[in-house]
Design a protein around this motif. Structure first.
Motif, mmCIF file in Angstrom:
data_model
loop_
_atom_site.group_PDB
_atom_site.id
_atom_site.type_symbol
_atom_site.label_atom_id
_atom_site.label_comp_id
_atom_site.label_asym_id
_atom_site.label_seq_id
_atom_site.Cartn_x
_atom_site.Cartn_y
_atom_site.Cartn_z
ATOM 1 N N GLN A 54 4.967 -8.982 0.513
ATOM 2 C CA GLN A 54 5.527 -9.664 -0.723
ATOM 3 C C GLN A 54 5.738 -10.619 -1.649
ATOM 4 O O GLN A 54 5.128 -11.292 -2.048
ATOM 5 N N ARG A 109 3.625 1.955 -3.785
ATOM 6 C CA ARG A 109 3.651 0.439 -4.071
ATOM 7 C C ARG A 109 3.093 -0.463 -3.127
ATOM 8 O O ARG A 109 2.694 -1.721 -3.662
ATOM 9 N N ARG A 110 2.396 -0.366 -2.565
ATOM 10 C CA ARG A 110 1.759 -0.736 -1.355
ATOM 11 C C ARG A 110 0.574 -1.016 -1.398
ATOM 12 O O ARG A 110 0.129 -2.253 -1.465
ATOM 13 N N LEU A 113 1.616 -3.875 -3.982
ATOM 14 C CA LEU A 113 1.519 -4.671 -4.044
ATOM 15 C C LEU A 113 0.418 -5.691 -3.477
ATOM 16 O O LEU A 113 0.241 -6.747 -3.631
#
Length: 315
Positions: A54, A109-110, A113
């Motif tokens: 992130q 989410r990954r 990202l």
């Protein structure tokens, strides 16, 4: 106030990058290596890598793993800035992550990202992780067409098994997620099944036997392939090949050899150059399976409620 463990570990890795001990393109510790070195759970280790990603300190390089951001040693550009969002792009990124780090590292989410988008934006193209996994399976099965059909059922089944084995080796995460009793209905996977069934069509076998041959052959290849990811991780984490690891067990085996309880297995392991790599296991078992299918085709069981009617054999 003490920092949470994942933040402290991230600080340690950042320090390695800042000092130059880890340069752009160098691999950073994997999640499993983090759990072993810092004594934390795999979820914490995954959180460490997610935080560093992130921040832009590290990135995932397909086929390599998580590396320090910057000029990659393998010269592969990031997909973060390429084109607009689409299901194909989401699936491609999911495959990159799963191939590089395993399915445990994959999350919506990954993916968001890595693509530089909001997580909720992904749901316009895939309904959730299960739907994403189905599209990943379909993509993988469609990567390489089934081979040109050789002459004879045995060569055809052999070719299908080798095609499947090669696919599992390219994508080590795949075998454990494939279900035998609740098969994922991906179009390209169904085409693979159809190709195999046509190999034993017209041999006098009933429909049930044909399906069982396909499932048995696929489950055999899948069963061997479920060890691919663990084997690769073990070699990566220990730095030892299978042969080197076995050599390190000789002292233990010599001790066990004194016990008659284990005399046969220990004798075999000490006195023979036992080759238990996954390719040799695949080859041995495949040949025996095809031998067994040959016996079945030579004398197929009579269908329930009637005598067997055999069509011309293609052996």
């Amino acid at each position: 106030m003490a920092k949470p463990p994942y933040q402290q570990i991230a600080d340690d890795i950042r320090a390695l990058i800042s000092s130059g001990e880890l340069s752009p393109g160098d691999r950073v510790p994997s999640a499993r290596q983090i759990t072993a070195k810092w004594g934390v759970a795999i979820a914490t280790a995954t959180k460490v890598l997610a935080l560093l990603q992130q921040e832009g300190a590290v990135t995932v390089v397909p086929g390599v793993g998580t590396v320090v951001s910057g000029l990659s040693k393998v010269g592969r550009p990031s997909k973060r800035d390429h084109g607009g969002l689409s299901r194909e792009r989401i699936v491609a990124m999911a495959l990159d992550i799963a191939d590089a780090e395993g399915l445990s590292a994959l999350s919506m989410r990954r993916i968001a990202l890595e693509l530089g988008v909001a997580t909720m934006g992904l749901y316009r193209y895939v309904r959730g992780k299960d739907d994403l996994l189905l599209h990943m399976i379909d993509t993988v099965f469609g990567e390489i067409p089934m081979p040109k059909r050789p002459e004879g059922w045995r060569l055809q089944l052999d070719a299908a098994a080798r095609h499947t084995w090669a696919m599992f080796k390219r994508h080590r995460w795949l075998a454990p997620v494939m279900s035998l009793t609740r098969p994922q209905l991906a179009p390209n996977a169904l085409s693979h099944t159809d190709w195999v069934l046509k190999s034993v069509e017209g041999l006098g076998l009933g429909h049930e036997a044909m399906i069982h041959i396909h499932v048995m052959l696929f489950s055999y290849v899948r069963g061997i392939a479920t060890s691919l990811e663990a084997e690769a991780e073990a070699e990566q984490d220990t730095g030892l090949t299978n042969d080197e690891w076995m050599q390190g067990q000789e002292a233990i085996l010599s001790t066990l050899a004194a016990s008659s309880r284990y005399s046969t297995v220990v004798k075999l392991m000490l006195e023979t150059e036992l080759d238990l790599d996954l390719d040799s296991l695949f080859e041995f078992g495949l040949a025996r399976l095809l031998d067994g299918i040959a016996v079945l085709i030579a004398s197929p069981p009579a269908p329930k409620g009637g005598r067997s009617r055999r069509a011309g054999s293609r052996r």
